[in-house]
Design a protein around this motif. Structure first.
Motif, PDB file in Angstrom:
ATOM      1  N   GLU A   1       0.829  -1.208   0.000  1.00  0.00           N
ATOM      2  CA  GLU A   1       0.000   0.000   0.000  1.00  0.00           C
ATOM      3  C   GLU A   1       0.863   1.256   0.000  1.00  0.00           C
ATOM      4  N   PHE A   2       1.932   1.269   0.780  1.00  0.00           N
ATOM      5  CA  PHE A   2       2.781   2.454   0.903  1.00  0.00           C
ATOM      6  C   PHE A   2       3.604   2.686  -0.358  1.00  0.00           C
ATOM      7  N   THR A   3       4.128   1.605  -0.938  1.00  0.00           N
ATOM      8  CA  THR A   3       5.041   1.744  -2.075  1.00  0.00           C
ATOM      9  C   THR A   3       4.321   1.764  -3.415  1.00  0.00           C
ATOM     10  N   GLY A   4       3.137   1.176  -3.473  1.00  0.00           N
ATOM     11  CA  GLY A   4       2.462   1.039  -4.757  1.00  0.00           C
ATOM     12  C   GLY A   4       3.030  -0.079  -5.606  1.00  0.00           C
ATOM     13  N   LEU A   5       3.972  -0.844  -5.060  1.00  0.00           N
ATOM     14  CA  LEU A   5       4.563  -1.972  -5.777  1.00  0.00           C
ATOM     15  C   LEU A   5       3.744  -3.223  -5.484  1.00  0.00           C
ATOM     16  N   SER A   6       3.314  -3.903  -6.506  1.00  0.00           N
ATOM     17  CA  SER A   6       2.440  -5.055  -6.336  1.00  0.00           C
ATOM     18  C   SER A   6       3.208  -6.337  -6.627  1.00  0.00           C
ATOM     19  N   ALA A   7       3.335  -7.169  -5.601  1.00  0.00           N
ATOM     20  CA  ALA A   7       3.978  -8.470  -5.761  1.00  0.00           C
ATOM     21  C   ALA A   7       3.040  -9.523  -5.209  1.00  0.00           C
ATOM     22  N   GLU A   8       2.931 -10.649  -5.916  1.00  0.00           N
ATOM     23  CA  GLU A   8       2.080 -11.717  -5.427  1.00  0.00           C
ATOM     24  C   GLU A   8       2.592 -12.205  -4.083  1.00  0.00           C
ATOM     25  N   SER A   9       1.665 -12.519  -3.190  1.00  0.00           N
ATOM     26  CA  SER A   9       2.036 -12.984  -1.856  1.00  0.00           C
ATOM     27  C   SER A   9       2.880 -14.253  -1.938  1.00  0.00           C
ATOM     28  N   ALA A  10       3.953 -14.267  -1.133  1.00  0.00           N
ATOM     29  CA  ALA A  10       4.811 -15.451  -0.994  1.00  0.00           C
ATOM     30  C   ALA A  10       5.432 -15.895  -2.320  1.00  0.00           C
ATOM     31  N   THR A  11       5.745 -14.958  -3.212  1.00  0.00           N
ATOM     32  CA  THR A  11       6.428 -15.324  -4.447  1.00  0.00           C
ATOM     33  C   THR A  11       7.878 -15.705  -4.180  1.00  0.00           C
ATOM     34  N   ALA A  12       8.394 -15.354  -3.029  1.00  0.00           N
ATOM     35  CA  ALA A  12       9.710 -15.813  -2.599  1.00  0.00           C
ATOM     36  C   ALA A  12       9.548 -16.330  -1.173  1.00  0.00           C
ATOM     37  N   PRO A  13      10.096 -17.499  -0.859  1.00  0.00           N
ATOM     38  CA  PRO A  13       9.880 -18.082   0.463  1.00  0.00           C
ATOM     39  C   PRO A  13      10.518 -17.265   1.581  1.00  0.00           C
ATOM     40  N   VAL A  14       9.921 -17.337   2.763  1.00  0.00           N
ATOM     41  CA  VAL A  14      10.449 -16.694   3.959  1.00  0.00           C
ATOM     42  C   VAL A  14      10.992 -17.785   4.873  1.00  0.00           C
ATOM     43  N   LEU A  15      12.267 -17.695   5.217  1.00  0.00           N
ATOM     44  CA  LEU A  15      12.909 -18.679   6.081  1.00  0.00           C
ATOM     45  C   LEU A  15      13.408 -17.998   7.342  1.00  0.00           C
ATOM     46  N   VAL A  16      13.005 -18.502   8.495  1.00  0.00           N
ATOM     47  CA  VAL A  16      13.543 -18.037   9.768  1.00  0.00           C
ATOM     48  C   VAL A  16      14.650 -19.008  10.160  1.00  0.00           C
ATOM     49  N   VAL A  17      15.872 -18.509  10.290  1.00  0.00           N
ATOM     50  CA  VAL A  17      17.042 -19.370  10.464  1.00  0.00           C
ATOM     51  C   VAL A  17      17.839 -18.961  11.704  1.00  0.00           C
ATOM     52  N   ASP A  18      18.713 -19.875  12.127  1.00  0.00           N
ATOM     53  CA  ASP A  18      19.698 -19.528  13.150  1.00  0.00           C
ATOM     54  C   ASP A  18      20.981 -19.114  12.437  1.00  0.00           C
ATOM     55  N   ARG A  19      22.043 -18.841  13.201  1.00  0.00           N
ATOM     56  CA  ARG A  19      23.280 -18.384  12.576  1.00  0.00           C
ATOM     57  C   ARG A  19      23.891 -19.424  11.639  1.00  0.00           C
ATOM     58  N   PRO A  20      24.005 -20.697  12.041  1.00  0.00           N
ATOM     59  CA  PRO A  20      24.519 -21.697  11.090  1.00  0.00           C
ATOM     60  C   PRO A  20      23.643 -21.825   9.848  1.00  0.00           C
ATOM     61  N   GLY A  21      22.335 -21.654  10.005  1.00  0.00           N
ATOM     62  CA  GLY A  21      21.444 -21.711   8.847  1.00  0.00           C
ATOM     63  C   GLY A  21      21.703 -20.573   7.883  1.00  0.00           C
ATOM     64  N   TRP A  22      21.966 -19.371   8.440  1.00  0.00           N
ATOM     65  CA  TRP A  22      22.300 -18.231   7.587  1.00  0.00           C
ATOM     66  C   TRP A  22      23.604 -18.484   6.843  1.00  0.00           C
ATOM     67  N   VAL A  23      24.596 -19.035   7.548  1.00  0.00           N
ATOM     68  CA  VAL A  23      25.888 -19.341   6.925  1.00  0.00           C
ATOM     69  C   VAL A  23      25.697 -20.327   5.783  1.00  0.00           C
ATOM     70  N   ALA A  24      24.951 -21.409   6.024  1.00  0.00           N
ATOM     71  CA  ALA A  24      24.752 -22.432   5.000  1.00  0.00           C
ATOM     72  C   ALA A  24      24.075 -21.844   3.764  1.00  0.00           C
ATOM     73  N   ALA A  25      23.089 -20.975   3.976  1.00  0.00           N
ATOM     74  CA  ALA A  25      22.384 -20.352   2.855  1.00  0.00           C
ATOM     75  C   ALA A  25      23.328 -19.482   2.042  1.00  0.00           C
ATOM     76  N   ASN A  26      24.217 -18.765   2.718  1.00  0.00           N
ATOM     77  CA  ASN A  26      25.110 -17.855   2.011  1.00  0.00           C
ATOM     78  C   ASN A  26      26.280 -18.576   1.360  1.00  0.00           C
ATOM     79  N   VAL A  27      26.729 -19.671   1.939  1.00  0.00           N
ATOM     80  CA  VAL A  27      27.745 -20.485   1.259  1.00  0.00           C
ATOM     81  C   VAL A  27      27.187 -20.974  -0.071  1.00  0.00           C
ATOM     82  N   SER A  28      25.947 -21.427  -0.051  1.00  0.00           N
ATOM     83  CA  SER A  28      25.306 -21.896  -1.279  1.00  0.00           C
ATOM     84  C   SER A  28      25.198 -20.785  -2.317  1.00  0.00           C
ATOM     85  N   SER A  29      24.777 -19.587  -1.877  1.00  0.00           N
ATOM     86  CA  SER A  29      24.629 -18.470  -2.806  1.00  0.00           C
ATOM     87  C   SER A  29      25.978 -17.990  -3.321  1.00  0.00           C
ATOM     88  N   PHE A  30      26.977 -17.896  -2.429  1.00  0.00           N
ATOM     89  CA  PHE A  30      28.307 -17.457  -2.845  1.00  0.00           C
ATOM     90  C   PHE A  30      28.881 -18.408  -3.900  1.00  0.00           C
TER      91      PHE A  30
END
Length: 360
Positions: free
Chosen positions: A50-79
């Motif tokens: 509503e504030f931005t006027g940008l329309s994106a379908e809900s949950a088009t990208a997953p939301v992951l709640v992670v701990d620190r090792p989970g964040w590291v693992a995700a970024n190793v994969s992306s790197f």
């Protein structure tokens, strides 16, 4: 054994060993934090749209709640995905010049660089509250279009900071979600954004100096970083390890990232008062915290380029506000219409130049 210049498994192992544990928290409370962050991400979608006027379908990208090792693992994969073309280019150049080391040498070298990457990720894993990863791609549901990007929320870091600041926990968690949800919307509602950022990364790869002597000179400059820092100069390995073409591309990257980070901060401040009662207190204390840290902490942040990210929040937000004051919200929204309308690093600091170029 590995044929890569970076042993990614060893990077993950190193980071996992070096990552500090998060704050002590009871199991039931931890479950509550995870649930509240997921709920906060979902609650943020409507107000951000509503504030931005940008329309994106809900949950088009997953939301992951992670701990620190989970964040590291995700970024190793992306790197690994992001750096693979550049590392392959360096290896090909070395082989063409007959400079490729033997199998044992490759393994040892890959372990060393893997340890360095792991150490950097271990440090950063304690600092990041949330992150939108635009390079992640997963198969779509039931054979649909691939899912692009993912939103990571680092639960122990959120708890650590909210305790450190002494702010309302429910308000702070939603505040963090508003910022990160804005990034999800930016990348999913603007159809060309992910491809544009990936294109800039590809250009950086093409501009990489694979000549061993050139790399040696760059590392020699990097070795002087500590002395320059002690003398009070701003220094980052992201600065010293660049040739002229890379600096040009980095200027474009800086403009884009400053826009995205600053816009997210403006959205937080714009949406916040209507849904977060203590938003002003959170903003005041959080901004003060951004400026803190001891000498070693500040040095590591500068070398890794994290101080530059902090400046992106400030400069990008100032750009957004200045443009909206000059040409209104609709005038600012021209940034989302085409990559050509994205601001350069210079225009971020001089918004009038962007307004003149885009709006005449």
């Amino acid at each position: 054994m590995t044929d890569s210049m970076i042993d990614w498994d060893f990077a993950l192992t190193t980071a996992s060993r070096m990552t500090k544990p998060g704050p002590e928290i009871a199991s039931a409370e931890a479950d509550q934090v995870v649930a509240e962050l997921r709920e906060g991400a979902a609650r943020s979608e409507g107000p951000v749209r509503e504030f931005t006027g940008l329309s994106a379908e809900s949950a088009t990208a997953p939301v992951l709640v992670v701990d620190r090792p989970g964040w590291v693992a995700a970024n190793v994969s992306s790197f690994e995905v992001v750096l693979r073309p550049m590392l392959e280019k360096v290896q090909e150049s070395a082989r063409a010049k007959g400079q490729s080391p033997g199998r044992l040498g490759r393994t040892i070298g890959a372990r060393v660089t893997g340890a360095e990457v792991g150490a950097a990720l271990a440090f950063m894993s304690t600092k990041v509250l949330g992150q939108f990863d635009p390079f992640f791609t997963a198969p779509g549901p039931e054979g649909g279009l691939p899912v692009g990007g993912r939103l990571l929320l680092v639960a122990p870091n959120v708890v650590h900071v909210e305790r450190e600041l002494g702010v309302d926990t429910h308000d702070f968690r939603l505040w963090v979600c508003l910022h990160e949800e804005t990034h999800r919307v930016q990348f999913t509602a603007v159809p060309w954004m992910r491809a544009h950022v990936q294109g800039l990364v590809d250009q950086l790869v093409d501009a990489t100096d694979t000549d061993p002597e050139g790399i040696s000179r760059s590392l020699g400059e990097a070795s002087k970083a500590a002395g320059r820092f002690v003398r009070g100069e701003r220094v980052s390995l992201m600065d010293v390890l660049q040739n002229d073409r890379q600096r040009e591309i980095i200027g474009q990257v800086t403009g884009v990232m400053s826009l995205l980070e600053g816009h997210a901060d403006v959205v937080m401040d714009g949406v916040g008062p209507s849904v977060i009662p203590s938003v002003r207190q959170i903003r005041r204390r959080f901004d003060k915290r951004r400026q803190g840290g001891g000498l070693l902490d500040r040095f590591v942040r500068q070398v890794l380029g994290l101080d530059a990210k902090i400046r992106q929040y400030r400069d990008g937000a100032a750009f957004v506000r200045a443009v909206e004051k000059s040409v209104g919200r609709e005038g600012f929204d021209a940034v989302w219409s085409s990559p050509d309308n994205l601001p350069s690093a210079e225009e971020i600091e001089k918004p009038d130049q962007w307004v003149a170029r885009v709006h005449g």
